[in-house]
Design a protein around this motif. Structure first.
Motif, PDB file in Angstrom:
ATOM      1  N   GLN A 119       0.829  -1.202   0.000  1.00 15.37           N
ATOM      2  CA  GLN A 119       0.000   0.000   0.000  1.00 15.37           C
ATOM      3  C   GLN A 119       0.867   1.256   0.000  1.00 15.37           C
ATOM      4  OE1 GLN A 119      -2.725   0.066   3.297  1.00 15.37           O
ATOM      5  NE2 GLN A 119      -3.957   1.690   2.413  1.00 15.37           N
ATOM      6  N   VAL A 120       1.909   1.240   0.818  1.00 12.94           N
ATOM      7  CA  VAL A 120       2.793   2.406   0.899  1.00 12.94           C
ATOM      8  C   VAL A 120       3.550   2.584  -0.414  1.00 12.94           C
ATOM      9  CG1 VAL A 120       4.764   3.411   2.109  1.00 12.94           C
ATOM     10  CG2 VAL A 120       3.018   2.187   3.408  1.00 12.94           C
ATOM     11  N   LYS A 121       4.058   1.490  -0.968  1.00 13.10           N
ATOM     12  CA  LYS A 121       4.792   1.582  -2.234  1.00 13.10           C
ATOM     13  C   LYS A 121       3.895   2.116  -3.343  1.00 13.10           C
ATOM     14  CE  LYS A 121       8.382  -1.883  -1.472  1.00 13.10           C
ATOM     15  NZ  LYS A 121       8.929  -3.188  -1.936  1.00 13.10           N
ATOM     16  N   TYR A 122       2.653   1.678  -3.364  1.00 10.93           N
ATOM     17  CA  TYR A 122       1.714   2.160  -4.374  1.00 10.93           C
ATOM     18  C   TYR A 122       1.534   3.678  -4.251  1.00 10.93           C
ATOM     19  CZ  TYR A 122      -2.521   2.698  -7.145  1.00 10.93           C
ATOM     20  OH  TYR A 122      -3.448   3.100  -8.078  1.00 10.93           O
ATOM     21  N   GLU A 123       1.364   4.157  -3.029  1.00 17.14           N
ATOM     22  CA  GLU A 123       1.196   5.606  -2.798  1.00 17.14           C
ATOM     23  C   GLU A 123       2.455   6.373  -3.192  1.00 17.14           C
ATOM     24  OE1 GLU A 123      -1.321   7.776  -1.855  1.00 17.14           O
ATOM     25  OE2 GLU A 123      -2.527   6.011  -2.278  1.00 17.14           O
ATOM     26  N   ALA A 124       3.615   5.727  -3.046  1.00 13.76           N
ATOM     27  CA  ALA A 124       4.883   6.375  -3.387  1.00 13.76           C
ATOM     28  C   ALA A 124       5.155   6.325  -4.887  1.00 13.76           C
ATOM     29  CB  ALA A 124       6.022   5.709  -2.616  1.00 13.76           C
ATOM     30  N   GLY A 125       4.265   5.652  -5.644  1.00 14.59           N
ATOM     31  CA  GLY A 125       4.439   5.579  -7.079  1.00 14.59           C
ATOM     32  C   GLY A 125       5.231   4.368  -7.546  1.00 14.59           C
ATOM     33  N   ASP A 126       5.546   3.467  -6.641  1.00 14.84           N
ATOM     34  CA  ASP A 126       6.290   2.253  -6.982  1.00 14.84           C
ATOM     35  C   ASP A 126       5.304   1.120  -7.238  1.00 14.84           C
ATOM     36  OD1 ASP A 126       8.003   0.101  -7.236  1.00 14.84           O
ATOM     37  OD2 ASP A 126       8.820   0.237  -5.191  1.00 14.84           O
ATOM     38  N   ASN A 127       4.647   1.165  -8.397  1.00 14.68           N
ATOM     39  CA  ASN A 127       3.634   0.157  -8.723  1.00 14.68           C
ATOM     40  C   ASN A 127       4.238  -1.235  -8.836  1.00 14.68           C
ATOM     41  OD1 ASN A 127       1.968   2.346  -8.789  1.00 14.68           O
ATOM     42  ND2 ASN A 127       1.460   2.195 -10.951  1.00 14.68           N
ATOM     43  N   GLU A 128       5.431  -1.334  -9.403  1.00 14.49           N
ATOM     44  CA  GLU A 128       6.071  -2.639  -9.544  1.00 14.49           C
ATOM     45  C   GLU A 128       6.376  -3.247  -8.174  1.00 14.49           C
ATOM     46  OE1 GLU A 128      10.206  -4.389 -11.345  1.00 14.49           O
ATOM     47  OE2 GLU A 128       9.205  -2.807 -12.492  1.00 14.49           O
ATOM     48  N   GLY A 129       6.924  -2.447  -7.274  1.00 13.93           N
ATOM     49  CA  GLY A 129       7.206  -2.919  -5.911  1.00 13.93           C
ATOM     50  C   GLY A 129       5.931  -3.280  -5.165  1.00 13.93           C
ATOM     51  N   ALA A 130       4.888  -2.474  -5.360  1.00 16.96           N
ATOM     52  CA  ALA A 130       3.592  -2.751  -4.725  1.00 16.96           C
ATOM     53  C   ALA A 130       3.038  -4.068  -5.238  1.00 16.96           C
ATOM     54  CB  ALA A 130       2.619  -1.611  -4.998  1.00 16.96           C
ATOM     55  N   CYS A 131       3.163  -4.294  -6.529  1.00 20.18           N
ATOM     56  CA  CYS A 131       2.665  -5.528  -7.131  1.00 20.18           C
ATOM     57  C   CYS A 131       3.404  -6.746  -6.564  1.00 20.18           C
ATOM     58  CB  CYS A 131       2.828  -5.459  -8.649  1.00 20.18           C
ATOM     59  SG  CYS A 131       2.190  -6.901  -9.511  1.00 20.18           S
ATOM     60  N   GLU A 132       4.722  -6.663  -6.476  1.00 18.99           N
ATOM     61  CA  GLU A 132       5.512  -7.772  -5.909  1.00 18.99           C
ATOM     62  C   GLU A 132       5.080  -8.072  -4.478  1.00 18.99           C
ATOM     63  OE1 GLU A 132       9.692  -6.885  -6.181  1.00 18.99           O
ATOM     64  OE2 GLU A 132       9.558  -6.535  -8.352  1.00 18.99           O
ATOM     65  N   ASP A 133       4.924  -7.013  -3.683  1.00 28.33           N
ATOM     66  CA  ASP A 133       4.571  -7.204  -2.271  1.00 28.33           C
ATOM     67  C   ASP A 133       3.169  -7.776  -2.093  1.00 28.33           C
ATOM     68  OD1 ASP A 133       7.005  -6.490  -1.204  1.00 28.33           O
ATOM     69  OD2 ASP A 133       6.385  -4.468  -0.622  1.00 28.33           O
ATOM     70  N   ILE A 134       2.209  -7.321  -2.900  1.00 26.70           N
ATOM     71  CA  ILE A 134       0.848  -7.822  -2.716  1.00 26.70           C
ATOM     72  C   ILE A 134       0.747  -9.266  -3.196  1.00 26.70           C
ATOM     73  CG2 ILE A 134      -0.263  -7.065  -4.865  1.00 26.70           C
ATOM     74  CD1 ILE A 134      -1.672  -6.825  -1.255  1.00 26.70           C
ATOM     75  N   LYS A 135       1.511  -9.610  -4.219  1.00 28.98           N
ATOM     76  CA  LYS A 135       1.547 -11.017  -4.643  1.00 28.98           C
ATOM     77  C   LYS A 135       2.136 -11.885  -3.538  1.00 28.98           C
ATOM     78  CE  LYS A 135       1.677 -10.402  -9.664  1.00 28.98           C
ATOM     79  NZ  LYS A 135       2.513 -10.539 -10.879  1.00 28.98           N
ATOM     80  N   LYS A 136       3.186 -11.411  -2.895  1.00 24.63           N
ATOM     81  CA  LYS A 136       3.807 -12.152  -1.795  1.00 24.63           C
ATOM     82  C   LYS A 136       2.820 -12.276  -0.636  1.00 24.63           C
ATOM     83  CE  LYS A 136       7.288 -14.046   0.415  1.00 24.63           C
ATOM     84  NZ  LYS A 136       7.892 -15.312   0.023  1.00 24.63           N
ATOM     85  N   ALA A 137       2.106 -11.207  -0.345  1.00 24.50           N
ATOM     86  CA  ALA A 137       1.090 -11.256   0.712  1.00 24.50           C
ATOM     87  C   ALA A 137       0.043 -12.314   0.393  1.00 24.50           C
ATOM     88  CB  ALA A 137       0.443  -9.887   0.888  1.00 24.50           C
ATOM     89  N   GLY A 138      -0.362 -12.388  -0.872  1.00 23.38           N
ATOM     90  CA  GLY A 138      -1.336 -13.391  -1.299  1.00 23.38           C
ATOM     91  C   GLY A 138      -0.798 -14.806  -1.127  1.00 23.38           C
ATOM     92  N   GLU A 139       0.457 -15.015  -1.498  1.00 17.08           N
ATOM     93  CA  GLU A 139       1.085 -16.326  -1.324  1.00 17.08           C
ATOM     94  C   GLU A 139       1.100 -16.747   0.145  1.00 17.08           C
ATOM     95  OE1 GLU A 139       5.038 -16.118  -2.942  1.00 17.08           O
ATOM     96  OE2 GLU A 139       4.306 -15.484  -4.913  1.00 17.08           O
ATOM     97  N   LEU A 140       1.215 -15.734   1.019  1.00 21.31           N
ATOM     98  CA  LEU A 140       1.299 -16.003   2.460  1.00 21.31           C
ATOM     99  C   LEU A 140      -0.069 -16.053   3.135  1.00 21.31           C
ATOM    100  CD1 LEU A 140       4.392 -13.780   3.273  1.00 21.31           C
ATOM    101  CD2 LEU A 140       4.314 -16.284   3.148  1.00 21.31           C
ATOM    102  N   GLY A 141      -1.129 -15.905   2.334  1.00 19.37           N
ATOM    103  CA  GLY A 141      -2.460 -16.074   2.908  1.00 19.37           C
ATOM    104  C   GLY A 141      -3.290 -14.826   3.067  1.00 19.37           C
ATOM    105  N   PHE A 142      -2.845 -13.695   2.544  1.00 29.02           N
ATOM    106  CA  PHE A 142      -3.642 -12.470   2.621  1.00 29.02           C
ATOM    107  C   PHE A 142      -4.851 -12.635   1.705  1.00 29.02           C
ATOM    108  CE2 PHE A 142      -4.392  -7.946   1.247  1.00 29.02           C
ATOM    109  CZ  PHE A 142      -4.861  -7.496   2.469  1.00 29.02           C
ATOM    110  N   ALA A 143      -6.017 -12.783   2.303  1.00 27.06           N
ATOM    111  CA  ALA A 143      -7.235 -13.153   1.590  1.00 27.06           C
ATOM    112  C   ALA A 143      -7.658 -12.132   0.537  1.00 27.06           C
ATOM    113  CB  ALA A 143      -8.371 -13.381   2.581  1.00 27.06           C
ATOM    114  N   GLU A 144      -7.403 -10.878   0.766  1.00 25.67           N
ATOM    115  CA  GLU A 144      -7.882  -9.834  -0.139  1.00 25.67           C
ATOM    116  C   GLU A 144      -6.867  -9.485  -1.221  1.00 25.67           C
ATOM    117  OE1 GLU A 144      -8.968  -6.568   2.404  1.00 25.67           O
ATOM    118  OE2 GLU A 144     -10.051  -7.907   3.735  1.00 25.67           O
ATOM    119  N   SER A 145      -5.840 -10.289  -1.375  1.00 24.89           N
ATOM    120  CA  SER A 145      -4.765  -9.940  -2.310  1.00 24.89           C
ATOM    121  C   SER A 145      -5.258  -9.791  -3.747  1.00 24.89           C
ATOM    122  CB  SER A 145      -3.637 -10.965  -2.242  1.00 24.89           C
ATOM    123  OG  SER A 145      -4.107 -12.236  -2.646  1.00 24.89           O
ATOM    124  N   SER A 146      -6.230 -10.588  -4.170  1.00 20.56           N
ATOM    125  CA  SER A 146      -6.688 -10.515  -5.560  1.00 20.56           C
ATOM    126  C   SER A 146      -7.279  -9.141  -5.889  1.00 20.56           C
ATOM    127  CB  SER A 146      -7.700 -11.613  -5.864  1.00 20.56           C
ATOM    128  OG  SER A 146      -8.834 -11.489  -5.031  1.00 20.56           O
TER     129      SER A 146
END
Length: 154
Positions: A119-146
């Motif tokens: 979320q922070v990376k997205y706000e900072a304009g780092d869409n690629e970093g935000a995408c990597e982190d949210i995918k990792k969160a999803g892999e780890l069980g973050f239900a709302e990742s999709s």
């Protein structure tokens, strides 16, 4: 001889005075112990207070409380998470990312840390970093990742 008699056979008045002194001392000690117990903040208590301040949008006060909790427990992931979110609300993105990084250093499988950092990376304009982190969160069980993958990963 008189002195020995007094020490060995105290009068009823002397015994009453000693009893009162003992009771008074016990009350003082118990009162002090109660005040000490009340004054001691636990990390969980400080976290709760900090969350209340955040809910009231008093982010600087919340951060101060989270700081105290972390000072008492340097591995208190929930305090780092909420402090990171408070920094995010204050638009102090660098400090927010630093707090999420601290959680990940403590627990590399903490999905919420990756989601928060995304979320922070997205706000900072780092869409690629935000995408990597949210995918990792999803892999780890973050239900709302999709939902967030659609938002961050274009």
């Amino acid at each position: 001889m008189t002195k020995d008699f007094i020490y060995n056979n105290p009068s009823q008045e002397t015994m009453r005075q000693l009893y009162k002194l003992c009771v008074f001392s016990a009350v003082i000690v118990m009162s002090c112990m109660a005040h000490i117990a009340q004054a001691q903040d636990t990390p969980a208590k400080l976290l709760k207070q900090g969350k209340e301040k955040s809910a009231a949008k008093e982010y600087k006060a919340a951060i101060a409380l989270f700081d105290q909790a972390i000072k008492l427990d340097g591995k208190f992931k929930k305090a780092y998470y909420h402090r990171g979110m408070a920094h995010f609300k204050l638009e102090d993105l660098q400090e927010a990312v630093a707090d999420f990084n601290r959680i990940i250093a403590i627990d590399a499988k903490n999905a919420m840390a990756y989601a928060g950092r995304a979320q922070v990376k997205y706000e900072a304009g780092d869409n690629e970093g935000a995408c990597e982190d949210i995918k990792k969160a999803g892999e780890l069980g973050f239900a709302e990742s999709s939902v967030y993958i659609k938002k961050y990963c274009r």
